[in-house]
Enzyme design. Structure first.
Site, mmCIF file in Angstrom:
data_model
loop_
_atom_site.group_PDB
_atom_site.id
_atom_site.type_symbol
_atom_site.label_atom_id
_atom_site.label_comp_id
_atom_site.label_asym_id
_atom_site.label_seq_id
_atom_site.Cartn_x
_atom_site.Cartn_y
_atom_site.Cartn_z
ATOM 1 N N GLY A 195 0.811 -1.228 0.000
ATOM 2 C CA GLY A 195 0.000 0.000 0.000
ATOM 3 C C GLY A 195 0.838 1.268 0.000
ATOM 4 O O GLY A 195 2.053 1.235 0.181
ATOM 5 N N ARG A 288 3.219 14.339 -8.001
ATOM 6 C CA ARG A 288 3.339 13.560 -9.233
ATOM 7 C C ARG A 288 1.962 13.196 -9.785
ATOM 8 O O ARG A 288 0.977 13.180 -9.048
ATOM 9 C CB ARG A 288 4.221 12.333 -9.010
ATOM 10 C CG ARG A 288 3.775 11.436 -7.871
ATOM 11 C CD ARG A 288 4.784 10.316 -7.617
ATOM 12 N NE ARG A 288 4.156 9.199 -6.908
ATOM 13 C CZ ARG A 288 4.744 8.043 -6.668
ATOM 14 N NH1 ARG A 288 5.979 7.817 -7.077
ATOM 15 N NH2 ARG A 288 4.114 7.082 -6.023
ATOM 16 N N ASP A 365 4.029 -4.660 -7.362
ATOM 17 C CA ASP A 365 3.412 -3.422 -6.861
ATOM 18 C C ASP A 365 3.997 -2.188 -7.547
ATOM 19 O O ASP A 365 3.480 -1.090 -7.392
ATOM 20 C CB ASP A 365 3.590 -3.314 -5.344
ATOM 21 C CG ASP A 365 5.035 -3.416 -4.921
ATOM 22 O OD1 ASP A 365 5.753 -4.275 -5.457
ATOM 23 O OD2 ASP A 365 5.459 -2.625 -4.067
HETATM 24 C C1 LIG Z 1 8.757 -0.973 -5.327
HETATM 25 O O1 LIG Z 1 8.346 -2.071 -4.605
HETATM 26 C C2 LIG Z 1 8.838 -2.200 -3.294
HETATM 27 C C3 LIG Z 1 8.182 -3.345 -2.662
HETATM 28 O O2 LIG Z 1 7.839 -4.341 -3.534
HETATM 29 C C4 LIG Z 1 8.580 -0.988 -2.476
HETATM 30 O O3 LIG Z 1 9.174 -1.118 -1.206
HETATM 31 C C5 LIG Z 1 9.131 0.202 -3.185
HETATM 32 O O4 LIG Z 1 8.824 1.350 -2.462
HETATM 33 C C6 LIG Z 1 8.550 0.297 -4.553
HETATM 34 N N1 LIG Z 1 9.049 1.441 -5.231
HETATM 35 C C7 LIG Z 1 10.331 1.684 -5.506
HETATM 36 C C8 LIG Z 1 10.606 2.957 -6.153
HETATM 37 O O5 LIG Z 1 11.222 0.917 -5.258
#
Ligand SMILES: *[C@@H]1O[C@H](CO)[C@@H](O)[C@H](O)[C@H]1NC(C)=O
Ligand SMILES: *[C@@H]1O[C@H](CO)[C@@H](O)[C@H](O)[C@H]1NC(C)=O
Ligand SMILES: *[C@@H]1O[C@H](CO)[C@@H](O)[C@H](O)[C@H]1NC(C)=O
Ligand SMILES: *[C@@H]1O[C@H](CO)[C@@H](O)[C@H](O)[C@H]1NC(C)=O
Ligand SMILES: *[C@@H]1O[C@H](CO)[C@@H](O)[C@H](O)[C@H]1NC(C)=O
Length: 611
Positions: A195, A288, A365
């Site tokens: 989330g 954004r 995600d």
């Molecule tokens: C990408 O996914 C991870 C968890 O799956 C999350 O912690 C992270 O904030 C997300 N965004 C980036 C920019 O890494």
């Protein structure tokens, strides 16, 4: 499954999409080293590619952004609004940003407050941003977004009011900030509830072009989904997101946008490289925008927790709002939706490859349902050509190396299919699996088109795959710079190539050290010189429109960040400006060395997930 789509290219004659090459399956027609593991790269719209900067203000017919709006006729849009610049909104209080549609469409978390909890049976939780400690400063602003999307006069951004609105300190009139509940697969494993842990959706804005955009603050404080995080983002990561998302847009890659970057004096503790070295940094907020922020993980969490009615509701909303070609009464609509996402994800990743972009964290995600680039974290642009390039220090295994991104996309689409399974019939599930199988060839066909365009090739010749693979193999062997090799090939005349006159062409100079360079060069020259109805100048111009001269190299961002941390935002502004025309040679950029050989200190720069 995971290794099936590293897009090696078959060297034998093949007219259609290249097939996957196995170690044993390579048959070589030329007597040289074997091109076994040539990982092929790529970008967006090959021969028909138009840099986005050339079309940004056209009516919303962009096929990549499945907006409702593309169905409205330009005529209707025009008659509703006077497009004159002097009619831009001068007072942010008049900006109508509303969550009404989202709140009416979905159940909202019944519990209030930003304390961390497991949330069920809803898509959003109401969550009020936590204001940053002042004084606040506007570090960067995108005029293109402020005026072209938000219809705001850019002068508005200089006001005290704007600083508060764009950092979460004050709320726009109809805004009911929301945090989105989603889950995801991280590094291959189901991670449960994730989330928006530090992002707030302010609402939707329906602009005068007839487009709907969702505004989001990132770094605006804790939400029910913050887990152990503090809800903040630091200057370092915020500068990177601001610059890169805007740069990607101007490279022609579908992406979220950034309107503004506001920095504060709020102390934020970060252990940047997870080595126990905690430093006090400062909080920042990026405003954004995206047409939608829903992710694969948005659907996954509902399927995983058996909330199937809600899953259907979200799918109906997403398809109605963002996939206008899908009829809401079509019994196969979820299947059509899946087919579209498979196609567009393949296209998106091909575009990343074409500009040497490695996202860094391709978890489910972080993958948009609209197939736009979202969640800029430890991304990087590859410099020396290396299919194993990994931008993030947190990815020891190289799961998300640049050459593995196509596989990561496939993995994520499998998870999407898994999430859709409860709403598909058995027969539809079977068809969906077949469609997923087609992903590899969609990707490879796209890569092939793009790399042909990057080389200025017209039409289709049997040896084109070989020509591309040969070049990439030489680049890998000589560690030539990815961006500048293609750019300089666009800038040399065939005479210069013939004479191997590479004065000032440092990347070609590196490449030409390869022992097989002459063989490749002869092949290439005979291929381009044999093109009907083409001139050398046309070839160069086509290539210059697809091969950027400037990308956001890590060292460039790093240098701008160092200054920004001292409240000098001049270099952020310079980079933002230059990267808005990445295909055009610019004097200031040349003076700054942005197309020159990277400085020595840039070697070994790494970025971490910490942000
Ligand atoms: C990408 O996914 C991870 C968890 O799956 C999350 O912690 C992270 O904030 C997300 N965004 C980036 C920019 O890494
Ligand atoms: C649009 O607004 C400008 C400034 O208010 C005005 O000068 C112009 O006539 C208007 N154009 C139309 C087509 O209404
Ligand atoms: C696949 O996606 C691309 C990029 O958005 C689009 O141009 C193309 O028409 C799509 N193909 C199909 C078959 O829908
Ligand atoms: C090499 O190319 C440059 C143009 O980029 C030209 O000015 C120069 O005269 C050429 N040198 C030779 C030896 O042909
Ligand atoms: C040659 O190129 C021109 C301009 O690009 C185009 O209008 C014309 O149709 C082309 N002719 C052929 C035979 O392809």
């Amino acid at each position: 499954m995971l290794t099936c789509c590293v897009s090696s290219i078959r060297v034998t004659a093949s007219t259609e999409a290249p097939s996957v090459l196995t170690e044993s399956g390579a048959s070589m027609s030329v007597d040289m080293w074997s091109i076994h593991r040539v990982v092929v790269f790529a970008l967006a719209a090959a021969s028909s590619f138009t840099p986005v900067y050339a079309q940004e203000f056209s009516q919303s017919t962009d096929p990549d952004c499945h907006s409702h709006d593309s169905q409205r006729s330009p005529h209707t849009v025009k008659s509703r609004w006077n497009m004159s610049v002097s009619n831009l909104i001068q007072d942010p209080d008049q900006l109508r940003v509303s969550c009404k549609k989202l709140i009416e469409a979905f159940p909202v978390d019944e519990v209030d407050g930003n304390f961390v909890r497991t949330v069920k049976n809803c898509i959003f939780s109401k969550s009020i941003p936590t204001p940053l400690k002042g004084p606040l400063r506007l570090a960067a602003v995108s005029k293109d977004v402020i005026e072209g999307i938000l219809d705001l006069h850019v002068a508005v951004t200089q006001s005290e009011d704007f600083l508060h609105y764009a950092s979460g300190g004050r709320l726009l009139l109809e805004s009911v900030p929301l945090a989105h509940r989603y889950g995801g697969h991280q590094f291959g494993y189901w991670a449960g509830q994730l989330g928006d842990g530090r992002a707030h959706l302010l609402g939707q804005y329906y602009n005068r072009k007839g487009e709907t955009w969702e505004l989001q603050l990132k770094g605006s404080g804790k939400t029910p989904y913050s887990r152990s995080g503090d809800g903040r983002a630091v200057i370092r990561s915020s500068v990177r997101e601001f610059l890169c998302s805007e740069a990607m847009h101007f490279l022609g890659v579908p992406t979220s946008r950034a309107a503004s970057l506001i920095v504060s004096e709020e102390p934020v503790l970060r252990d940047q490289f997870y080595n126990g070295n905690v430093k006090t940094e400062r909080g920042a907020v990026v405003l954004r925008l995206a047409k939608s922020w829903f992710r694969i993980g948005s659907l996954e969490i509902l399927a995983q927790s058996g909330e199937i009615d809600l899953l259907r509701k979200l799918l109906n909303f997403v398809t109605d709002e963002h996939f206008p070609s899908i009829s809401s009464s079509d019994p196969d609509k979820y299947l059509v939706f899946f087919t579209t996402v498979v196609n567009e994800t393949a296209h998106l990743i091909a575009q990343w490859m074409s500009v040497g972009f490695a996202h860094g964290v391709c978890n489910t995600d972080n993958f948009s349902l609209l197939s736009i680039t979202i969640d800029y974290g430890p991304f990087g642009f590859m410099e020396s050509y290396n299919p194993n390039f990994v931008p993030s220090t947190s990815d020891d295994e190289g799961r998300y190396s640049i050459g593995a991104q196509a596989n990561a996309g496939l993995f994520n689409l499998e998870k999407l299919l898994g999430a859709l399974t409860p709403v598909l019939t058995q027969k539809q599930q079977k068809v969906a699996k077949m469609i997923l199988k087609g992903y590899v060839s969609i990707y490879q066909t796209r890569i092939h088109q793009i790399f042909k365009a990057k080389l200025g090739l017209l039409g289709e010749e049997e040896e084109d795959n070989y020509l591309i693979a040969f070049l990439l193999k030489m680049m890998e062997d000589t560690q030539s710079d990815f961006t500048m090799t293609f750019r300089q090939l666009s800038e040399v005349s065939d005479m210069q190539l013939q004479n191997r006159n590479f004065t000032q062409m440092w990347a070609l100079d590196d490449l030409s050290l390869h022992k097989h360079f002459s063989e490749w060069l002869n092949m290439y020259l005979s291929r381009v010189n044999g093109q009907q109805n083409d001139t050398d100048l046309d070839r160069q111009n086509r290539m210059k429109n697809i091969n950027p001269r400037y990308v956001l190299r890590n060292w460039m961002a790093e240098s701008a960040i160092k200054k920004a941390e001292m409240n000098d935002f001049s270099e952020v502004e310079l980079l933002h400006h230059i990267l808005s025309s990445p295909f055009v040679t610019q004097e200031t950029a040349e003076e700054a060395g942005y197309a020159a050989r990277p400085p020595l200190w840039a070697q070994g720069l790494k970025v971490s997930c910490s942000s």
